[in-house]
Design a protein around this motif. Structure first.
Motif, PDB file in Angstrom:
ATOM      1  N   SER A 151      -0.589-117.146  63.401  1.00 50.23           N
ATOM      2  CA  SER A 151      -0.864-117.938  62.212  1.00 50.23           C
ATOM      3  C   SER A 151      -1.115-119.379  62.633  1.00 50.23           C
ATOM      4  N   HIS A 152      -1.751-120.146  61.754  1.00 54.77           N
ATOM      5  CA  HIS A 152      -1.959-121.565  62.044  1.00 54.77           C
ATOM      6  C   HIS A 152      -0.652-122.362  61.968  1.00 54.77           C
ATOM      7  N   VAL A 153       0.190-122.032  60.988  1.00 58.86           N
ATOM      8  CA  VAL A 153       1.341-122.882  60.674  1.00 58.86           C
ATOM      9  C   VAL A 153       2.570-122.029  60.365  1.00 58.86           C
ATOM     10  N   SER A 154       3.726-122.535  60.779  1.00 58.48           N
ATOM     11  CA  SER A 154       5.012-122.019  60.311  1.00 58.48           C
ATOM     12  C   SER A 154       5.712-123.156  59.583  1.00 58.48           C
ATOM     13  N   GLU A 155       6.332-122.817  58.471  1.00 56.04           N
ATOM     14  CA  GLU A 155       7.047-123.818  57.682  1.00 56.04           C
ATOM     15  C   GLU A 155       8.485-123.347  57.498  1.00 56.04           C
ATOM     16  N   THR A 156       9.418-124.242  57.675  1.00 55.34           N
ATOM     17  CA  THR A 156      10.826-123.924  57.460  1.00 55.34           C
ATOM     18  C   THR A 156      11.374-124.802  56.338  1.00 55.34           C
ATOM     19  N   LYS A 157      12.458-124.359  55.748  1.00 52.15           N
ATOM     20  CA  LYS A 157      13.093-125.123  54.678  1.00 52.15           C
ATOM     21  C   LYS A 157      13.846-126.318  55.274  1.00 52.15           C
ATOM     22  N   PRO A 158      13.988-127.384  54.505  1.00 51.68           N
ATOM     23  CA  PRO A 158      14.796-128.514  54.985  1.00 51.68           C
ATOM     24  C   PRO A 158      16.196-128.039  55.357  1.00 51.68           C
ATOM     25  N   GLY A 159      16.702-128.543  56.443  1.00 50.58           N
ATOM     26  CA  GLY A 159      18.043-128.190  56.891  1.00 50.58           C
ATOM     27  C   GLY A 159      18.114-126.921  57.719  1.00 50.58           C
ATOM     28  N   ALA A 160      16.974-126.310  58.017  1.00 49.91           N
ATOM     29  CA  ALA A 160      16.986-125.094  58.847  1.00 49.91           C
ATOM     30  C   ALA A 160      17.549-125.432  60.230  1.00 49.91           C
ATOM     31  N   ARG A 161      18.213-124.472  60.798  1.00 51.28           N
ATOM     32  CA  ARG A 161      18.773-124.623  62.145  1.00 51.28           C
ATOM     33  C   ARG A 161      17.788-124.013  63.132  1.00 51.28           C
ATOM     34  N   PHE A 162      17.373-124.794  64.132  1.00 52.95           N
ATOM     35  CA  PHE A 162      16.371-124.347  65.097  1.00 52.95           C
ATOM     36  C   PHE A 162      17.019-123.858  66.384  1.00 52.95           C
ATOM     37  N   TYR A 163      16.421-122.808  66.950  1.00 48.29           N
ATOM     38  CA  TYR A 163      16.870-122.216  68.203  1.00 48.29           C
ATOM     39  C   TYR A 163      15.676-122.208  69.162  1.00 48.29           C
ATOM     40  N   HIS A 164      15.854-122.770  70.327  1.00 54.94           N
ATOM     41  CA  HIS A 164      14.801-122.792  71.347  1.00 54.94           C
ATOM     42  C   HIS A 164      15.162-121.750  72.392  1.00 54.94           C
ATOM     43  N   LEU A 165      14.387-120.676  72.442  1.00 58.73           N
ATOM     44  CA  LEU A 165      14.680-119.563  73.340  1.00 58.73           C
ATOM     45  C   LEU A 165      13.963-119.771  74.664  1.00 58.73           C
ATOM     46  N   ALA A 166      14.705-119.699  75.743  1.00 55.88           N
ATOM     47  CA  ALA A 166      14.132-119.824  77.078  1.00 55.88           C
ATOM     48  C   ALA A 166      13.136-118.697  77.328  1.00 55.88           C
ATOM     49  N   GLY A 167      12.225-118.934  78.226  1.00 55.72           N
ATOM     50  CA  GLY A 167      11.229-117.928  78.564  1.00 55.72           C
ATOM     51  C   GLY A 167      11.875-116.617  78.979  1.00 55.72           C
ATOM     52  N   ARG A 168      11.366-115.530  78.411  1.00 62.28           N
ATOM     53  CA  ARG A 168      11.837-114.186  78.741  1.00 62.28           C
ATOM     54  C   ARG A 168      10.758-113.503  79.557  1.00 62.28           C
ATOM     55  N   THR A 169      11.205-112.758  80.540  1.00 62.08           N
ATOM     56  CA  THR A 169      10.305-112.042  81.438  1.00 62.08           C
ATOM     57  C   THR A 169      10.598-110.551  81.377  1.00 62.08           C
ATOM     58  N   GLY A 170       9.820-109.777  82.107  1.00 63.58           N
ATOM     59  CA  GLY A 170       9.945-108.324  82.101  1.00 63.58           C
ATOM     60  C   GLY A 170      11.000-107.808  83.046  1.00 63.58           C
ATOM     61  N   ILE A 171      12.224-108.243  82.844  1.00 64.14           N
ATOM     62  CA  ILE A 171      13.335-107.844  83.704  1.00 64.14           C
ATOM     63  C   ILE A 171      14.358-107.058  82.887  1.00 64.14           C
ATOM     64  N   HIS A 172      14.750-105.906  83.404  1.00 62.52           N
ATOM     65  CA  HIS A 172      15.776-105.073  82.775  1.00 62.52           C
ATOM     66  C   HIS A 172      17.132-105.771  82.860  1.00 62.52           C
TER      67      HIS A 172
END
Length: 128
Positions: free
Chosen positions: A18-39
């Motif tokens: 999508s072009h844009v994501s919108e969140t509500k005011p006060g949303a809590r953000f999570y920054h996920l580290a890069g995930r790779t193809g490892i079991h």
């Protein structure tokens, strides 16, 4: 909840994003580290498809542990080593995410942290 939409006057996304994501005011953000193809046992997936499936399984597990699902994704960044893997990635991503199409950036890179790795995805998620 994250709302996603496209903007008039800008070329329609050609892929699954999508072009844009919108969140509500006060949303809590999570920054996920890069995930790779490892079991979980540390072994690397034997081919691109297996690695891509593991990437999304790993992201799903992290989101679950944080009380979220793919619906909470705000943005993803996809790193591929081989440009020929774009279509295969799109297929795996569609199965994993279903109707969820967050804004996304796809980059072709020379390499990742280990030479055996073929894909990495990092993400931002949010919840109310």
């Amino acid at each position: 909840m994250v709302k996603r939409y496209d903007v008039d006057g800008v070329v329609s996304p050609g892929g699954r994003y999508s072009h844009v994501s919108e969140t509500k005011p006060g949303a809590r953000f999570y920054h996920l580290a890069g995930r790779t193809g490892i079991h979980p046992d540390g072994t690397i997936g034997k081919n691109f498809k297996e690695q891509a499936e593991l990437v999304y399984a790993n992201l799903k597990q992290i989101l679950k542990e944080c009380g979220m699902t793919f619906d909470n994704l705000v943005k993803t960044t996809v790193y591929l080593v081989d440009p020929d893997d774009k279509l295969a990635h799109r297929e795996v991503q569609k199965i994993a995410l279903g109707d969820v199409v967050p804004p996304s950036t796809l980059l072709i890179v020379k390499g990742l942290a280990m030479p055996e790795l073929l894909i990495e995805v990092d993400a931002i998620a949010a919840r109310d």
